[in-house]
Design a protein around this motif. Sequence first.
Motif, PDB file in Angstrom:
ATOM      1  N   ALA A  75       0.847  -1.195   0.000  1.00 56.69           N
ATOM      2  CA  ALA A  75       0.000   0.000   0.000  1.00 56.69           C
ATOM      3  C   ALA A  75       0.878   1.239   0.000  1.00 56.69           C
ATOM      4  O   ALA A  75       1.977   1.243   0.558  1.00 56.69           O
ATOM      5  N   LEU A  76       0.378   2.296  -0.626  1.00 59.37           N
ATOM      6  CA  LEU A  76       1.059   3.580  -0.629  1.00 59.37           C
ATOM      7  C   LEU A  76       0.448   4.415   0.486  1.00 59.37           C
ATOM      8  O   LEU A  76      -0.743   4.721   0.461  1.00 59.37           O
ATOM      9  N   ALA A  98      -3.460   9.433   4.023  1.00 58.18           N
ATOM     10  CA  ALA A  98      -4.288   8.608   3.143  1.00 58.18           C
ATOM     11  C   ALA A  98      -3.534   7.323   2.873  1.00 58.18           C
ATOM     12  O   ALA A  98      -2.313   7.326   2.751  1.00 58.18           O
ATOM     13  N   GLY A  99      -4.269   6.242   2.810  1.00 58.85           N
ATOM     14  CA  GLY A  99      -3.635   4.957   2.554  1.00 58.85           C
ATOM     15  C   GLY A  99      -4.646   3.842   2.633  1.00 58.85           C
ATOM     16  O   GLY A  99      -5.825   4.036   2.339  1.00 58.85           O
ATOM     17  N   LYS A 100      -4.184   2.683   3.079  1.00 56.99           N
ATOM     18  CA  LYS A 100      -5.069   1.521   3.115  1.00 56.99           C
ATOM     19  C   LYS A 100      -6.247   1.716   4.057  1.00 56.99           C
ATOM     20  O   LYS A 100      -7.266   1.075   3.909  1.00 56.99           O
ATOM     21  N   VAL A 104      -7.846  10.721   6.000  1.00 54.29           N
ATOM     22  CA  VAL A 104      -8.149  11.309   7.306  1.00 54.29           C
ATOM     23  C   VAL A 104      -7.643  12.748   7.318  1.00 54.29           C
ATOM     24  O   VAL A 104      -6.438  12.984   7.441  1.00 54.29           O
ATOM     25  N   PRO A 105      -8.546  13.737   7.180  1.00 55.36           N
ATOM     26  CA  PRO A 105      -8.132  15.140   7.200  1.00 55.36           C
ATOM     27  C   PRO A 105      -8.299  15.769   8.581  1.00 55.36           C
ATOM     28  O   PRO A 105      -9.200  15.410   9.336  1.00 55.36           O
ATOM     29  N   ALA A 120     -11.978   7.058  13.119  1.00 51.15           N
ATOM     30  CA  ALA A 120     -12.649   5.838  13.564  1.00 51.15           C
ATOM     31  C   ALA A 120     -12.751   4.834  12.421  1.00 51.15           C
ATOM     32  O   ALA A 120     -12.544   3.635  12.616  1.00 51.15           O
ATOM     33  N   ALA A 121     -13.056   5.318  11.231  1.00 51.31           N
ATOM     34  CA  ALA A 121     -13.140   4.422  10.075  1.00 51.31           C
ATOM     35  C   ALA A 121     -11.781   3.837   9.750  1.00 51.31           C
ATOM     36  O   ALA A 121     -11.667   2.680   9.352  1.00 51.31           O
ATOM     37  N   ALA A 122     -10.729   4.616   9.943  1.00 45.58           N
ATOM     38  CA  ALA A 122      -9.376   4.124   9.669  1.00 45.58           C
ATOM     39  C   ALA A 122      -8.970   3.042  10.660  1.00 45.58           C
ATOM     40  O   ALA A 122      -8.156   2.174  10.333  1.00 45.58           O
TER      41      ALA A 122
END
Length: 196
Positions: A75-76, A98-100, A104-105, A120-122
Amino acid sequence: MFKLFICLIVVASGVSGASIGSTDVTTEKREIVPLLRFETEKDPNGSFKFTYEGGDKSFREESGVLENAGTEDEALEVTGSYRYIDADGQLVEVHYTAGKNGFVPTGTHILSEITALAKAAADLPQYSEEQEREQRLSQRRARSKTEQTAEPVEQTKPAEPKAAAAEVVPVQVVQVEQKPVAAAVEKTDKVASKTA
């Protein structure tokens, strides 16, 4: 009729042909923002880094690192930030990853709720496509097994609709005196001539 049709086609093609060669000329003058700094690096493995800064106090930097190269989990992972002055003269600054696990800002003009939801989603567990397919398949199997073992529901006949109770509504008949139509027209003509 045929000549009229040909004339319409000629006029239509002339109008559309005239619009093809036209160019919009704008008289709005825009300020050219000087580029104060621009740096970029690209690695053969896919990692990168760039930075730029404009004379209008705009700025952006971003870097991406390839993690778990050559594996199924490759993943990048990107981190970065940008800033600019908005139309009200306020500084807007945003930092992000940003990634897998998604984007997230965080920043001055980003609601804290959005940042919290993105974080939370991450943090949710990440499944591979194969794991997700297997999970959906097992859910379908469990559902179909439940449907097969469930007791059949008896079909009941719907009740016949009942007629509404009749009501007697009293009606009063009123006789209206009818005048001949011609007399009514004469009367309105006389009224109109008196008011004029």
